[in-house]
Design an enzyme around this catalytic site. Structure first.
Site, mmCIF file in Angstrom:
data_model
loop_
_atom_site.group_PDB
_atom_site.id
_atom_site.type_symbol
_atom_site.label_atom_id
_atom_site.label_comp_id
_atom_site.label_asym_id
_atom_site.label_seq_id
_atom_site.Cartn_x
_atom_site.Cartn_y
_atom_site.Cartn_z
ATOM 1 N N LEU A 77 35.257 78.258 52.662
ATOM 2 C CA LEU A 77 36.644 78.870 52.315
ATOM 3 C C LEU A 77 36.555 79.886 51.237
ATOM 4 O O LEU A 77 37.211 79.783 50.327
ATOM 5 C CB LEU A 77 37.579 77.840 52.141
ATOM 6 N N CYS A 133 39.086 72.332 58.110
ATOM 7 C CA CYS A 133 37.816 73.009 57.929
ATOM 8 C C CYS A 133 36.674 71.928 57.932
ATOM 9 O O CYS A 133 36.742 71.220 57.046
ATOM 10 C CB CYS A 133 37.996 73.971 56.685
ATOM 11 N N THR A 271 35.805 84.335 67.198
ATOM 12 C CA THR A 271 34.489 84.568 66.862
ATOM 13 C C THR A 271 34.004 85.969 67.509
ATOM 14 O O THR A 271 33.459 86.677 67.096
ATOM 15 C CB THR A 271 33.608 83.434 67.406
HETATM 16 C C1 LIG Z 1 33.102 82.727 60.367
HETATM 17 C C2 LIG Z 1 34.518 81.981 60.434
HETATM 18 C C3 LIG Z 1 35.617 81.794 59.226
HETATM 19 C C4 LIG Z 1 36.315 81.153 59.456
HETATM 20 N N1 LIG Z 1 37.427 80.759 58.579
HETATM 21 C C5 LIG Z 1 38.505 79.967 58.823
HETATM 22 C C6 LIG Z 1 39.508 79.965 57.882
HETATM 23 O O1 LIG Z 1 39.375 80.609 56.888
HETATM 24 N N2 LIG Z 1 40.826 78.979 58.128
HETATM 25 C C7 LIG Z 1 40.776 78.598 59.260
HETATM 26 O O2 LIG Z 1 41.669 77.840 59.462
HETATM 27 N N3 LIG Z 1 39.870 78.779 60.321
HETATM 28 C C8 LIG Z 1 38.640 79.445 60.077
HETATM 29 N N4 LIG Z 1 37.941 79.489 61.212
HETATM 30 C C9 LIG Z 1 38.086 78.980 62.516
HETATM 31 C C10 LIG Z 1 38.647 79.962 63.470
HETATM 32 O O3 LIG Z 1 40.026 80.349 62.900
HETATM 33 C C11 LIG Z 1 38.694 79.478 64.763
HETATM 34 O O4 LIG Z 1 39.832 78.313 64.614
HETATM 35 C C12 LIG Z 1 37.824 78.785 65.359
HETATM 36 O O5 LIG Z 1 36.368 79.797 65.085
HETATM 37 C C13 LIG Z 1 37.670 78.607 66.936
HETATM 38 O O6 LIG Z 1 38.085 79.884 67.591
HETATM 39 P P1 LIG Z 1 36.949 80.775 68.190
HETATM 40 O O7 LIG Z 1 36.082 80.183 68.965
HETATM 41 O O8 LIG Z 1 37.909 81.885 68.956
HETATM 42 O O9 LIG Z 1 36.141 81.529 67.062
HETATM 43 C C14 LIG Z 1 36.976 80.408 60.876
HETATM 44 C C15 LIG Z 1 35.999 80.542 61.935
HETATM 45 C C16 LIG Z 1 34.636 81.501 61.813
HETATM 46 C C17 LIG Z 1 33.908 81.510 62.711
#
Ligand SMILES: Cc1cc2nc3c(=O)[nH]c(=O)nc-3n(C[C@H](O)[C@H](O)[C@H](O)COP(=O)(O)O)c2cc1C
Length: 308
Positions: A77, A133, A271
């Site tokens: 974070l 998180c 992602t």
């Molecule tokens: C590098 C990175 C940073 C992330 N930072 C946050 C964040 O600050 N707050 C949050 O709620 N989710 C965060 N996530 C989670 C994503 O918003 C999402 O819920 C998760 O990656 C699943 O979706 P995806 O498979 O399409 O990436 C982060 C994900 C990644 C990969």
């Protein structure tokens, strides 16, 4: 060039979006990183990187590992804090006419409540509470894994924040249904699901007769988590009355349709943004073309047929 496609208009229990394609928190920065080469104002909404009360440096290196079907992150974070966010990022988002949702994260109930009050006082129209998180030591995930703590937290935030409130859920629980119901009962306008799964990457090298290991423990995201995300969205859909925003491994139009079929009202793209930052924009166009080709007049019609 601003493209407004009415057919894709999405209404989420009081939140109006020009389309159901949203970019996920932490994968699209604060949007200024992308705005030079993508017209971000076309996207349904962007969810900003999590903001805490005070700036956070995040975790030490290593923070990222690639996997066969996604990535593990342990960013912890890192962010600029709410004050600087309001001062430097919000004016830019407003100027560019970007629909944004502010992702907030805290370590304590008081911190969340304080953030909620600041967002309310600064006329932030939509907030996503990150209670899920997996790669920070305290707070956050602890609220998202216990229904009573979550109910208490969301109720207190709801008292201070009058705008649109989304609670972002973790899959790292026994019953996401109970957690979702607690968020709904406490006054959430919508839930989003899922945040990352707990994951571990160990890369092994043997150098001069000795093992060298590169280890990243954190949140697993990307294509590999899609079946888990679909299952969680579908289980929430069966018990909740408020809208569900589906997240997890979404990359293609087929993925978007599968999330609609599972019960999502809108989706977040995560992602894939790191390798293909134009994905959200492409999906909006592809979704519209698909609806034209198949004769769907609006998204409700499409979702109804997909869920029949
Ligand atoms: C590098 C990175 C940073 C992330 N930072 C946050 C964040 O600050 N707050 C949050 O709620 N989710 C965060 N996530 C989670 C994503 O918003 C999402 O819920 C998760 O990656 C699943 O979706 P995806 O498979 O399409 O990436 C982060 C994900 C990644 C990969």
């Amino acid at each position: 060039m601003a493209v407004i496609i009415d057919k894709l208009y999405t209404e989420l229990n009081g939140l109006s979006l020009k389309n159901p394609i949203i970019t996920a928190s932490g994968t699209y920065g604060y949007c200024d990183e992308y705005n030079d080469f993508i017209d971000v104002s076309n996207i349904g909404a962007i969810v900003t990187k999590a903001i805490s009360l005070n700036p956070r440096a995040g975790n030490k290196h290593l923070r990222i590992a690639e996997t066969k079907a996604g990535m593990i992150n342990s960013i912890g974070l890192e962010n600029i804090g709410i004050e600087k966010f309001l001062e430097t990022k919000v004016p830019l988002l407003n100027k560019k006419n970007i629909n944004y949702i502010v992702n907030i994260a805290g370590s304590t109930l008081e911190e969340y409540v304080c953030l909620a009050k600041i967002c309310n006082d600064n006329n932030i129209k939509a907030v996503e509470m990150n209670v899920s998180c997996p790669n920070v030591k305290s707070g956050c995930l602890e609220f998202g894994t216990d229904e009573d703590s979550l109910y208490n937290l969301v109720s207190e935030v709801r008292k201070e924040y009058k705008g649109y409130l989304i609670v972002k859920l973790t899959p790292n629980v026994t019953s996401i249904e109970q957690i979702g119901l607690a968020a709904e009962k406490a006054g959430a306008d919508a839930v989003s699901a899922i945040n990352t799964l707990k994951g571990l990457s160990i890369k092994i090298n043997r150098v001069n007769g000795k093992y060298q290991k590169t280890i990243v423990q954190g949140g697993y995201s990307g294509a590999g988590i899609k079946p888990v995300a679909l299952s969680n969205v579908n289980r929430l859909y069966k018990v909740l009355s408020i809208p569900i925003i589906g997240i997890g491994g979404i990359e293609t139009l087929e993925d978007v349709l599968e999330f609609f079929a599972a019960g999502a009202q809108a989706v977040q793209i995560g992602t894939i943004n790191f390798t293909h930052p134009d994905t959200a924009q492409k999906l909006i166009i592809e979704l519209e073309n698909y609806m034209d080709y198949n004769g769907f007049k609006n998204l409700d019609e499409l979702k109804r047929e997909l869920r029949a």
